[in-house]
Design an enzyme around this catalytic site. Structure first.
Site, PDB file in Angstrom:
ATOM      1  N   CYS A   2       0.821  -1.209   0.000  1.00 39.34           N
ATOM      2  CA  CYS A   2       0.000   0.000   0.000  1.00 39.34           C
ATOM      3  C   CYS A   2       0.860   1.266   0.000  1.00 39.34           C
ATOM      4  O   CYS A   2       1.973   1.274   0.508  1.00 39.34           O
ATOM      5  CB  CYS A   2      -0.864   0.031   1.250  1.00 39.34           C
ATOM      6  N   ARG A  27       5.419  -0.130  -6.374  1.00 38.91           N
ATOM      7  CA  ARG A  27       5.402  -0.952  -5.157  1.00 38.91           C
ATOM      8  C   ARG A  27       4.392  -2.081  -5.237  1.00 38.91           C
ATOM      9  O   ARG A  27       4.415  -2.985  -4.402  1.00 38.91           O
ATOM     10  CB  ARG A  27       5.080  -0.069  -3.946  1.00 38.91           C
ATOM     11  N   TRP A  75      -2.904  -2.719  -1.525  1.00 40.63           N
ATOM     12  CA  TRP A  75      -2.442  -4.069  -1.837  1.00 40.63           C
ATOM     13  C   TRP A  75      -3.200  -4.965  -0.846  1.00 40.63           C
ATOM     14  O   TRP A  75      -2.967  -4.894   0.361  1.00 40.63           O
ATOM     15  CB  TRP A  75      -0.933  -4.155  -1.621  1.00 40.63           C
ATOM     16  N   ASN A  99      -1.926   2.204   5.871  1.00 41.26           N
ATOM     17  CA  ASN A  99      -1.008   1.114   5.505  1.00 41.26           C
ATOM     18  C   ASN A  99      -0.752   0.300   6.759  1.00 41.26           C
ATOM     19  O   ASN A  99      -0.647   0.878   7.848  1.00 41.26           O
ATOM     20  CB  ASN A  99       0.345   1.660   5.039  1.00 41.26           C
ATOM     21  N   GLY A 100      -0.579  -1.019   6.595  1.00 36.65           N
ATOM     22  CA  GLY A 100      -0.288  -1.860   7.750  1.00 36.65           C
ATOM     23  C   GLY A 100      -1.446  -2.791   8.039  1.00 36.65           C
ATOM     24  O   GLY A 100      -2.357  -2.959   7.218  1.00 36.65           O
ATOM     25  N   GLU A 482      20.456 -16.433  -5.725  1.00 36.95           N
ATOM     26  CA  GLU A 482      19.939 -15.145  -6.178  1.00 36.95           C
ATOM     27  C   GLU A 482      19.480 -15.247  -7.643  1.00 36.95           C
ATOM     28  O   GLU A 482      18.436 -14.700  -8.009  1.00 36.95           O
ATOM     29  CB  GLU A 482      21.019 -14.075  -5.992  1.00 36.95           C
ATOM     30  N   LYS A 486      15.689 -14.525  -8.916  1.00 35.32           N
ATOM     31  CA  LYS A 486      15.381 -13.560  -9.994  1.00 35.32           C
ATOM     32  C   LYS A 486      14.516 -14.229 -11.045  1.00 35.32           C
ATOM     33  O   LYS A 486      13.525 -13.658 -11.495  1.00 35.32           O
ATOM     34  CB  LYS A 486      16.657 -13.055 -10.686  1.00 35.32           C
ATOM     35  N   GLU A 489      10.904 -14.956  -9.762  1.00 40.87           N
ATOM     36  CA  GLU A 489      10.028 -13.822  -9.449  1.00 40.87           C
ATOM     37  C   GLU A 489       9.565 -13.065 -10.683  1.00 40.87           C
ATOM     38  O   GLU A 489       8.461 -12.548 -10.696  1.00 40.87           O
ATOM     39  CB  GLU A 489      10.619 -12.902  -8.370  1.00 40.87           C
ATOM     40  N   HIS A 505      22.679 -35.871  -4.076  1.00 38.61           N
ATOM     41  CA  HIS A 505      21.938 -36.280  -2.873  1.00 38.61           C
ATOM     42  C   HIS A 505      20.441 -36.092  -3.053  1.00 38.61           C
ATOM     43  O   HIS A 505      19.697 -36.027  -2.072  1.00 38.61           O
ATOM     44  CB  HIS A 505      22.443 -35.484  -1.662  1.00 38.61           C
ATOM     45  N   LYS A 603       7.213  -4.132  -3.969  1.00 43.26           N
ATOM     46  CA  LYS A 603       8.608  -3.712  -3.883  1.00 43.26           C
ATOM     47  C   LYS A 603       9.082  -3.633  -2.438  1.00 43.26           C
ATOM     48  O   LYS A 603      10.171  -4.068  -2.111  1.00 43.26           O
ATOM     49  CB  LYS A 603       8.759  -2.344  -4.564  1.00 43.26           C
TER      50      LYS A 603
HETATM   51  C1  AGP Z   1      14.246  -9.113  -4.600  1.00 44.89           C
HETATM   52  O1  AGP Z   1      14.271  -9.234  -5.977  1.00 44.89           O
HETATM   53  C2  AGP Z   1      12.975  -9.182  -3.954  1.00 44.89           C
HETATM   54  N1  AGP Z   1      12.000  -8.416  -4.601  1.00 44.89           N
HETATM   55  C3  AGP Z   1      12.911  -9.296  -2.450  1.00 44.89           C
HETATM   56  O2  AGP Z   1      13.434 -10.553  -2.138  1.00 44.89           O
HETATM   57  C4  AGP Z   1      13.617  -8.238  -1.561  1.00 44.89           C
HETATM   58  O3  AGP Z   1      14.996  -8.334  -1.697  1.00 44.89           O
HETATM   59  C5  AGP Z   1      13.176  -8.461  -0.096  1.00 44.89           C
HETATM   60  O4  AGP Z   1      11.796  -8.243   0.011  1.00 44.89           O
HETATM   61  C6  AGP Z   1      13.917  -7.595   0.883  1.00 44.89           C
HETATM   62  O5  AGP Z   1      13.727  -6.237   0.630  1.00 44.89           O
HETATM   63  P1  AGP Z   1      14.650  -5.142   1.302  1.00 44.89           P
HETATM   64  O6  AGP Z   1      16.029  -5.325   0.776  1.00 44.89           O
HETATM   65  O7  AGP Z   1      14.046  -3.824   0.894  1.00 44.89           O
HETATM   66  O8  AGP Z   1      14.588  -5.356   2.779  1.00 44.89           O
END
Ligand code: AGP
Length: 608
Positions: A2, A27, A75, A99-100, A482, A486, A489, A505, A603
């Protein structure tokens, strides 16, 4: 997640609210709305599901103009995406955005229902609107009613409130969700992220946990959780000069991948001496106390967690300090054993991630020597609440998939490793070597980016794939993790990373001619071991895609090997991140997904 925007001025603020919402679109959200105080001193509310463009369309048929208003992108958490659940929520002449998550919303809802309040949504936010209205009936003061309601809320909130009986006053509060006040010329604004307000100001007052505030055109009063008046200083926003548009690039993610040489150079600016690092940048007493550190705990989420995993290899192998790395959502709820002289490091791009922030707050009572935040946002909660700070200077990252934030975090962590070595007077040659390797990074990353055409061709092979494996060893295992994150996601391909030695294994059972296996194979001490693991994949018909150094590429016919520049082993985790980012970006293009705003993701994850 949000987003909140609010404004009070002596002009029509609806365009400011809409531009603010557009700037928060990255976001992730599912509906949007505004509530504007009209010249007739009435709240006019317009809401729409979908994008901010749909809200703008709704405002064309039902224009709302006024000098004070609040706006929101939602959101969904409580109640599905629908106009009735979109904010602002109203009650008896007031409107709020939130928000929250209000954890005691069920109990409050039944109490308010018994009092005769009618609910039109499934949200926890509407409960807050009615609660303030109920208190207002008793006190006849908006400030008193707002305070009384806040004291009854359990959970996290950033709130903004307008009331028809006070058409020249905007109220807001924060607890567990970020909120800043923007300072203009006889105008005030508020937002959940300063980026929303850079259109009108670069001067901000950052609310602390438990603060609430009252804004007029030319006045701003802030009280803390005990209702004591407090001063929150005006701070200049650091990235105000940076462009927030995509420029020549098709997506923010691609722009941000290509910004990495500059982001790394900016992160290193002012941190390196000739053959040493400038430890004074960490904070007042950090330089002297860094030598006392005997253990390190690193806590973070997602991509930032992966940066921490790489750092563990650097810290343990170079400095010899035990280093434990954990996801924040687990760390915050377990019993943690903290040996004497342990440094807690939190890593976060946004500095507002709910779990990471909660972990930092939890750690305050656990007897740490000090807490350090590695973060990309100078005014964020994480930075303000940690003892020491190490800022990355990646600039605003808009794409949901983190790219330049990750590589700059790695740079900060290698810098910190070097600082830990230096303050112990240990291995000056390693200190000098790290400094020189860090300096070489912008150039080396620039070279890696020239591989894009070759990676684009490889990406086509993923057109019909639903699964992929990523392999690495040593510090390149978290890089493989990582890479897998990527890919999943933004392309929605199921991807898993394994330490290559683990293949036999279990996961080897998955390998056949339909399974792409991406391996990270720099020329390091583990390369021969990794080659044997890759032979196991080849023998089972797996589709190998290997990122290796130039010398390996020359080592016979390797059509599916992409060659990267030969670099000092210490920085190869940073280098090998680049082709994996480019691969997932181009696979997402092939798959036709929404690269910058992948489904279901946000985000900045400001709720638990
Ligand atoms: C990364 O591509 C992600 N969108 C996600 O894992 C992100 O890194 C995670 O939510 C942590 O966010 P921050 O670094 O703002 O704490």
């Amino acid at each position: 997640m949000c987003g909140i925007v609010g404004a009070i001025a002596q002009r029509n603020i609806t365009p400011i609210l809409l531009e603010g919402l557009r700037r928060l679109e990255y976001r992730g959200y599912d509906s949007a709305g505004v509530a504007v105080m009209t010249a007739a001193r009435q709240i006019q509310r317009v809401r729409a599901t979908g994008k901010v463009a749909e809200l703008e369309e709704a405002l064309r048929t039902d224009p709302a103009t006024g000098a004070m208003g609040i706006a929101h992108t939602r959101w969904a958490t409580h109640g599905k995406p629908a106009e009735r659940n979109a904010h602002p929520h109203v009650s008896d002449g007031l409107a709020i955005v939130h928000n929250g998550i209000i954890e005691n919303h069920s109990a409050l809802r039944s109490r308010l229902s018994d009092m005769g309040y009618m609910f039109t949504s499934e949200t926890d936010t509407e409960v807050v609107a009615h609660l303030i209205a109920a208190h207002y009936r008793q006190s006849g003061s908006v400030l008193t009613a707002f305070r009384a309601a806040l004291k009854e809320l359990h959970g996290a909130y950033a709130l903004a409130l307008v009331h028809e009986d006070e058409p020249d006053t905007l109220y807001c509060a924060r607890m567990g969700s970020p909120l800043v006040i923007g300072v203009g010329c006889e105008e005030h604004y508020l937002a959940s992220d300063p980026l929303a307000l850079l259109q009108v100001t670069d001067r901000f007052r950052y609310l602390e946990e438990g603060d609430h505030a009252q804004l007029t055109c030319d006045g701003c009063s802030i009280w803390d959780a005990r209702d004591q008046i407090v001063e929150r200083p005006v701070q200049q926003y650091e990235h105000a000069a940076l462009s927030m548009d995509k420029g020549e690039y098709r997506h923010y993610m691609l722009k941000e991948i290509f910004e990495q040489p500059q982001a790394i150079a900016d992160t290193l600016t002012g941190t390196l001496g000739d053959n040493h690092v400038l430890t004074a940048i960490l904070g007042p007493d950090a330089e002297s106390r860094l030598a006392d550190v005997r253990h390190i705990h690193i806590v973070a989420c997602g991509t930032s967690f992966h940066a921490g995993l790489v750092a563990r290899y650097w810290i343990e192998s170079q400095v010899g300090l035990p280093c434990q790395v954990e996801v924040a959502s687990e760390y915050r709820y377990r019993t943690v054993v903290v040996p004497d002289n342990t440094l807690l490091i939190t890593i976060s791009q946004s500095g507002e991630t709910a779990d990471t922030l909660a972990a930092l707050r939890f750690a305050r009572n656990e007897g740490y020597l000090a807490t350090l935040a590695i973060c990309n946002v100078a005014g964020s909660s994480l930075v303000r609440e940690a003892d020491w700070r190490l800022l990355t200077h990646a600039g605003p990252e808009i794409g949901v998939a983190s790219t330049k934030a990750f590589t700059t975090q790695l740079v900060a962590l290698l810098w910190l490793t070097t600082a830990l070595l230096q303050v112990r007077g240990k291995a000056p040659e390693q200190v000098a070597r790290n400094v020189s390797a860090l300096r070489s990074l912008p150039g080396v990353i620039g070279e890696a980016l020239t591989l894009e055409p070759a990676i684009t061709r490889l990406a086509e092979r993923f057109a019909n794939k639903h699964h992929a494996l990523f392999l690495g060893r040593g510090p390149h295992y978290p890089i493989a993790m990582e890479g897998a994150l990527k890919l999943k996601e933004i392309s929605y391909i199921h991807a898993e990373a394994y330490a290559a030695g683990e293949l036999k294994h279990g996961p080897l059972a998955l390998v056949d001619e339909d399974m792409p296996v991406v391996s990270v194979a720099p020329s390091d001490s583990l390369l021969e071991k990794l080659k044997s693991n890759l032979e196991e994949v080849r023998a089972r018909g797996g589709q190998l895609i290997t990122f290796a150094c130039e010398s390996i590429k020359q080592d016979g016919d390797q059509p599916d090997t992409i060659a990267l520049p030969q670099v000092d082993e210490v920085i190869s985790p940073v280098l090998y991140t680049i082709p994996l980012q480019l691969l997932s970006y181009h696979v997402a293009l092939v798959k036709g997904t929404d690269v910058d705003k992948p489904r279901n993701l946000a985000k900045s994850v400001t709720v638990e």
